[in-house]
Design an enzyme around this catalytic site. Structure first.
Site, PDB file in Angstrom:
ATOM      1  N   LEU A 125       0.837  -1.205   0.000  1.00  0.00           N
ATOM      2  CA  LEU A 125       0.000   0.000   0.000  1.00  0.00           C
ATOM      3  C   LEU A 125       0.871   1.254   0.000  1.00  0.00           C
ATOM      4  O   LEU A 125       0.411   2.336   0.340  1.00  0.00           O
ATOM      5  CB  LEU A 125      -0.954  -0.004   1.199  1.00  0.00           C
ATOM      6  N   GLU A 146      14.102   6.931  -2.951  1.00  0.00           N
ATOM      7  CA  GLU A 146      13.878   5.476  -2.945  1.00  0.00           C
ATOM      8  C   GLU A 146      14.938   4.759  -3.794  1.00  0.00           C
ATOM      9  O   GLU A 146      15.471   3.728  -3.405  1.00  0.00           O
ATOM     10  CB  GLU A 146      12.463   5.171  -3.448  1.00  0.00           C
ATOM     11  N   ASP A 174       3.791   5.284  -7.244  1.00  0.00           N
ATOM     12  CA  ASP A 174       3.449   5.473  -5.833  1.00  0.00           C
ATOM     13  C   ASP A 174       3.647   6.916  -5.380  1.00  0.00           C
ATOM     14  O   ASP A 174       2.798   7.511  -4.709  1.00  0.00           O
ATOM     15  CB  ASP A 174       4.289   4.537  -4.958  1.00  0.00           C
TER      16      ASP A 174
HETATM   17  C1  GLA Z   1       5.745  -1.069  -6.589  1.00  0.00           C
HETATM   18  C2  GLA Z   1       6.541   0.049  -7.232  1.00  0.00           C
HETATM   19  C3  GLA Z   1       5.693   0.768  -8.274  1.00  0.00           C
HETATM   20  C4  GLA Z   1       5.072  -0.228  -9.259  1.00  0.00           C
HETATM   21  C5  GLA Z   1       4.415  -1.386  -8.517  1.00  0.00           C
HETATM   22  C6  GLA Z   1       3.911  -2.462  -9.445  1.00  0.00           C
HETATM   23  O1  GLA Z   1       4.679  -0.550  -5.851  1.00  0.00           O
HETATM   24  O2  GLA Z   1       6.945   0.977  -6.257  1.00  0.00           O
HETATM   25  O3  GLA Z   1       6.461   1.729  -8.939  1.00  0.00           O
HETATM   26  O4  GLA Z   1       6.032  -0.688 -10.166  1.00  0.00           O
HETATM   27  O5  GLA Z   1       5.272  -1.971  -7.571  1.00  0.00           O
HETATM   28  O6  GLA Z   1       2.879  -1.982 -10.240  1.00  0.00           O
END
Ligand code: GLA
Length: 390
Positions: free
Chosen positions: A127, A162, A174
């Site tokens: 999440l 990150e 995200d």
């Molecule tokens: C993680 C990564 C995102 C995306 C998802 C898969 O959450 O942080 O950038 O690649 O996996 O959709």
């Protein structure tokens, strides 16, 4: 479970630090409705921000030290401003110190800080607790340093932290949704042009239900980077035939099907997932605009199947949860959400069916020794914000 408000975090800061906070910021976690593992292929994603946020309260220090208390983790770390070194610090510090260093570089001479982090976003559940942590701390450090940081530059800085400090080669989904989301709307992001659309999340008699499998995922485990390499191998193959191909975004599922036998079988399967998922994501946004929940739900199930079979990022617990939802009348669709290998499923179900789903999960999932699971009904929350400044 009641969610925190700015006043709670301010009071907690004062209690722990013995002086008032001068800034309070918050950034939401997210649940991805559809569009999984497409962001780093320059495709489309369709997440929404959660109401659950990570909160940061802070006040400047004159001695140049940065002291950070992580309330949920019962942990505390301290380092000289801009002088963090990885040795000896636990994982969460990478994110915070990375952000602190990057924001500090925008304005040399920024003060040290006392910082309290308190979060309602479950950690390791797919999440995006990491994006929420990066974005909320970036907002707080920027406010303390008198730096204006918002919108895309804020999301980009959070993602850089990150990559460079937590060493997770994530895509942009995200951090972008955590910063740019709008209340009551899902967020359709074109990861190539970095343009987005806020699509009203009108579900009529249905709700978004997130069920946490209780299986923790870890993106840093290496499988995520392996998938990226396999996607790049597919791109290299198609580029030899057409130099205009820069990412799987430029390839259709029909192209993959036509070249299936020439591609290495795993590479073909990964490319099939990404290209069909891009097509599903656009179809899902169109279905939502029309209020066609039957189609939206079918797309969610198809996404899960593709992630399970072709991309191989699901796990038996997530598959079981999706199966359980599928068996409940009033469920439109469900799929794993986030990076995979654990974490949560997202489901669209009639509000009246929520008790039946949670009961079925208890009876077939938890009683079989999995979990512990828990379900939350959630609505699209607003993007990150500075909630208080003295
Ligand atoms: C993680 C990564 C995102 C995306 C998802 C898969 O959450 O942080 O950038 O690649 O996996 O959709």
């Amino acid at each position: 479970m009641a969610l925190r408000a700015a006043a709670d975090v301010k009071a907690d800061f004062e209690r722990r630090m013995g002086r008032p906070a001068t800034v309070v910021a918050r950034a939401p976690g997210r649940v991805n409705i559809i569009g999984e593992h497409t962001d780093y292929n320059e495709g489309f994603v369709f997440p929404m921000a959660l109401e659950q946020c990570t909160w940061v309260a802070a006040a400047p220090r004159t001695d140049g030290q940065v002291r950070v208390v992580a309330a949920e983790l019962n942990d505390e770390q301290q380092w000289p401003r801009g002088g963090w070194s990885k040795q000896g610090f636990p994982g969460w510090t990478n994110y915070v110190a990375g952000v602190e260093t990057l924001v500090g570089a925008l304005r040399p001479g920024a003060p040290g800080a006392d910082v309290l982090i308190a979060s309602d976003v479950p950690v390791g559940s797919g999440l995006s607790s990491s994006a929420a942590l990066e974005v909320s701390t970036a907002l707080a450090f920027a406010a303390l340093g008198g730096v204006t940081l918002e919108g895309q530059p804020l999301a980009d800085l959070a993602r850089r932290a990150e990559h460079e400090y937590a060493h997770v080669p994530c895509g942009i989904m995200d951090q972008y949704v955590s910063v740019l989301a709008r209340r009551a709307h899902a967020f359709l992001l074109d990861c190539r042009s970095r343009t987005w659309e806020h699509v009203p999340l009108q579900l009529g008699d249905a709700v978004v239900l997130v069920v946490n499998s209780g299986v923790r995922h870890a993106l840093a485990s290496g499988e995520y980077a392996v998938r990226q390499k396999q996607c790049q191998a597919a791109v290299a193959y198609f580029r030899q035939r057409n130099p205009a191909v820069r990412a799987l975004r430029d390839v259709t599922s029909a192209d993959v099907e036509a070249h299936r036998r020439q591609l290495e079988s795993l590479v073909a399967a990964r490319a099939r997932h990404v290209t069909t998922e891009d097509e599903r994501t656009r179809a899902a946004a169109a279905a939502l605009r029309k209020g066609d929940l039957e189609t939206l739900g079918r797309l969610l199930y198809a996404s899960h199947e593709s992630l399970r079979r072709d991309y191989e990022v699901s796990c038996p617990e997530l598959d079981l949860l999706v199966d359980i939802v599928r068996g409940v009348p009033g469920a439109y669709g469900a799929r794993m959400t986030g990076g995979g290998f654990g974490g949560c499923i997202v489901a669209i179900v009639k509000q009246t069916a929520v008790p039946a789903v949670t009961e079925a999960v208890r009876a077939r999932y938890d009683a079989a020794g999995h979990g512990p699971s828990y379900a939350i009904v959630t609505q699209p929350g607003p993007g990150a914000a500075l909630e208080f400044r003295a």
